[in-house]
Enzyme design. Structure first.
Site, PDB file in Angstrom:
ATOM      1  CB  SER A 186       0.977  16.681 -28.903  1.00 35.47           C
ATOM      2  OG  SER A 186       0.147  17.737 -29.363  1.00 35.47           O
ATOM      3  CG  HIS A 220       0.124  13.944 -32.183  1.00 34.95           C
ATOM      4  ND1 HIS A 220      -0.502  12.857 -32.771  1.00 34.95           N
ATOM      5  CD2 HIS A 220      -0.870  14.704 -31.668  1.00 34.95           C
ATOM      6  CE1 HIS A 220      -1.809  12.964 -32.605  1.00 34.95           C
ATOM      7  NE2 HIS A 220      -2.062  14.086 -31.943  1.00 34.95           N
ATOM      8  CG  ASP A 266      -2.958  17.626 -31.720  1.00 34.61           C
ATOM      9  OD1 ASP A 266      -3.564  16.569 -32.001  1.00 34.61           O
ATOM     10  OD2 ASP A 266      -2.136  17.721 -30.786  1.00 34.61           O
ATOM     11  CG  MET A 323      -7.562  21.175 -33.092  1.00 36.71           C
ATOM     12  SD  MET A 323      -7.839  21.570 -31.358  1.00 36.71           S
ATOM     13  CE  MET A 323      -6.646  20.466 -30.578  1.00 36.71           C
ATOM     14  CG  HIS A 380      -5.289  13.995 -34.004  1.00 39.62           C
ATOM     15  ND1 HIS A 380      -5.358  14.134 -32.633  1.00 39.62           N
ATOM     16  CD2 HIS A 380      -6.516  13.571 -34.406  1.00 39.62           C
ATOM     17  CE1 HIS A 380      -6.586  13.821 -32.236  1.00 39.62           C
ATOM     18  NE2 HIS A 380      -7.295  13.482 -33.281  1.00 39.62           N
ATOM     19  CG  MET A 399      -9.040  16.595 -33.527  1.00 41.09           C
ATOM     20  SD  MET A 399      -8.125  17.110 -32.062  1.00 41.09           S
ATOM     21  CE  MET A 399      -6.505  17.339 -32.790  1.00 41.09           C
ATOM     22  CG  MET A 402      -9.792  11.236 -29.279  1.00 38.90           C
ATOM     23  SD  MET A 402      -8.242  12.087 -29.643  1.00 38.90           S
ATOM     24  CE  MET A 402      -8.110  13.235 -28.260  1.00 38.90           C
ATOM     25  CG  ASP A 446      -4.021  12.562 -28.805  1.00 39.31           C
ATOM     26  OD1 ASP A 446      -3.460  13.205 -27.900  1.00 39.31           O
ATOM     27  OD2 ASP A 446      -4.336  13.068 -29.908  1.00 39.31           O
TER      28      ASP A 446
HETATM   29  C1  DX5 Z   1      -6.162  17.175 -28.110  1.00 34.55           C
HETATM   30  C2  DX5 Z   1      -5.031  16.678 -28.959  1.00 34.55           C
HETATM   31  C3  DX5 Z   1      -3.894  16.096 -28.215  1.00 34.55           C
HETATM   32  C4  DX5 Z   1      -3.228  17.015 -27.225  1.00 34.55           C
HETATM   33  C5  DX5 Z   1      -2.787  16.157 -26.091  1.00 34.55           C
HETATM   34  O1  DX5 Z   1      -7.372  17.103 -28.768  1.00 34.55           O
HETATM   35  O2  DX5 Z   1      -5.468  15.698 -29.860  1.00 34.55           O
HETATM   36  O3  DX5 Z   1      -2.915  15.566 -29.120  1.00 34.55           O
HETATM   37  O4  DX5 Z   1      -2.120  17.706 -27.736  1.00 34.55           O
HETATM   38  O5  DX5 Z   1      -2.299  16.978 -25.079  1.00 34.55           O
HETATM   39  P1  DX5 Z   1      -1.934  16.392 -23.645  1.00 34.55           P
HETATM   40  O6  DX5 Z   1      -0.863  15.366 -23.836  1.00 34.55           O
HETATM   41  O7  DX5 Z   1      -1.483  17.601 -22.925  1.00 34.55           O
HETATM   42  O8  DX5 Z   1      -3.189  15.804 -23.075  1.00 34.55           O
HETATM   43 ZN    ZN Z   2      -3.865  14.757 -31.064  1.00 36.23          ZN
END
Ligand code: DX5
Ligand code: ZN
Length: 226
Positions: free
Chosen positions: A11, A35, A37, A39, A68, A70, A139, A177
């Site tokens: 990620s 990956h 993310d 948001m 991903h 969010m 998650m 994740d």
């Molecule tokens: C958080 C993200 C994850 C995050 C995971 O909401 O969806 O993908 O990057 O980070 P780690 O591996 O540090 O928990």
């Molecule tokens: Zn993620």
């Protein structure tokens, strides 16, 4: 249980955003997916990157992007990521009023479709939708921030999904994740996950590529039937 070889997806949330292309290239040969993310500060109380960054990164690497989302209103935004060349686009079940329709849109835009289930959402209502999806992201933390502690109880959802996927002979990746690292990936793999997102465990390591290889080896060893 029969589980395909594991996918490891670093990620970039844990990467240095000022050196993003370099950080991606550091894992390019070792990892399977990147990956990403996204948001929006509404669905989760955090703001990261969006479409322009994904478009620029797309030109900087050949790695498949595992996006991903969010975000709220995924029907409006998700297809744009497929158009930008994402390999897989995952949106949250909690944010979608018609997940199956959006999965269809994503597939017709040329991407794989993913459904994400946050910490407090039960998996059961969504099991029957899985034939419309290519990935199911469970998650193992509450979505929103990297670097949180893995919640082992959430693996019950992975076990339920794995039973359902195997019984129905579905072609679907079960992705975990949140808090995935050398001390947690084996239990996630044993529970039936076959795709592993890792932010801190990869980009917090001195050698990110080596961290990916190590995680993959641990996941492989712990996989059911291995
Ligand atoms: C958080 C993200 C994850 C995050 C995971 O909401 O969806 O993908 O990057 O980070 P780690 O591996 O540090 O928990
Ligand atoms: Zn993620």
């Amino acid at each position: 249980m029969t589980v395909p070889p594991p996918i490891v997806a670093p990620s970039i949330l844990a990467a240095d955003f000022a050196r993003l292309a370099e950080e991606v290239r550091a894992v390019e040969d070792a990892a399977d997916w990147l990956h990403v993310d996204v948001m929006d500060n509404h669905f989760v109380p955090n703001l990261t990157i969006g479409l322009p960054v994904v478009q620029s990164l797309r030109a900087a690497t050949t790695m498949p992007f595992d996006v991903h989302l969010m975000i709220e209103d995924p029907r409006r935004w998700a297809p744009g990521y497929a158009d930008a060349g994402a390999y897989n686009v995952t949106f949250h079940a909690e944010a979608a009023d018609d997940p199956v329709a959006l999965a269809k849109d994503l597939r017709s835009a040329g991407a794989k479709a993913g459904l994400a289930i946050d910490r407090d959402t039960p998996i059961e209502p969504y099991l029957e939708l899985l034939p419309s999806f290519d990935t199911l992201l469970i998650m193992t933390i509450k979505a929103g921030f990297g670097g949180q502690r893995f919640i082992p109880q959430l693996l019950d959802k992975v076990r339920a999904a794995r039973r359902h996927v195997d019984a129905g002979h579905l072609e679907l990746r079960i992705e975990v994740d949140g808090g995935i690292a050398a001390d947690t990936i084996e239990q996630a793999s044993a529970a039936g996950a076959d795709a592993f997102v890792a932010g801190t465990a990869v980009y917090g390591a001195a050698d990110p590529a080596e961290a990916v290889r190590h995680l993959r080896a641990l996941a492989e060893r712990a996989a059911p039937g291995a």
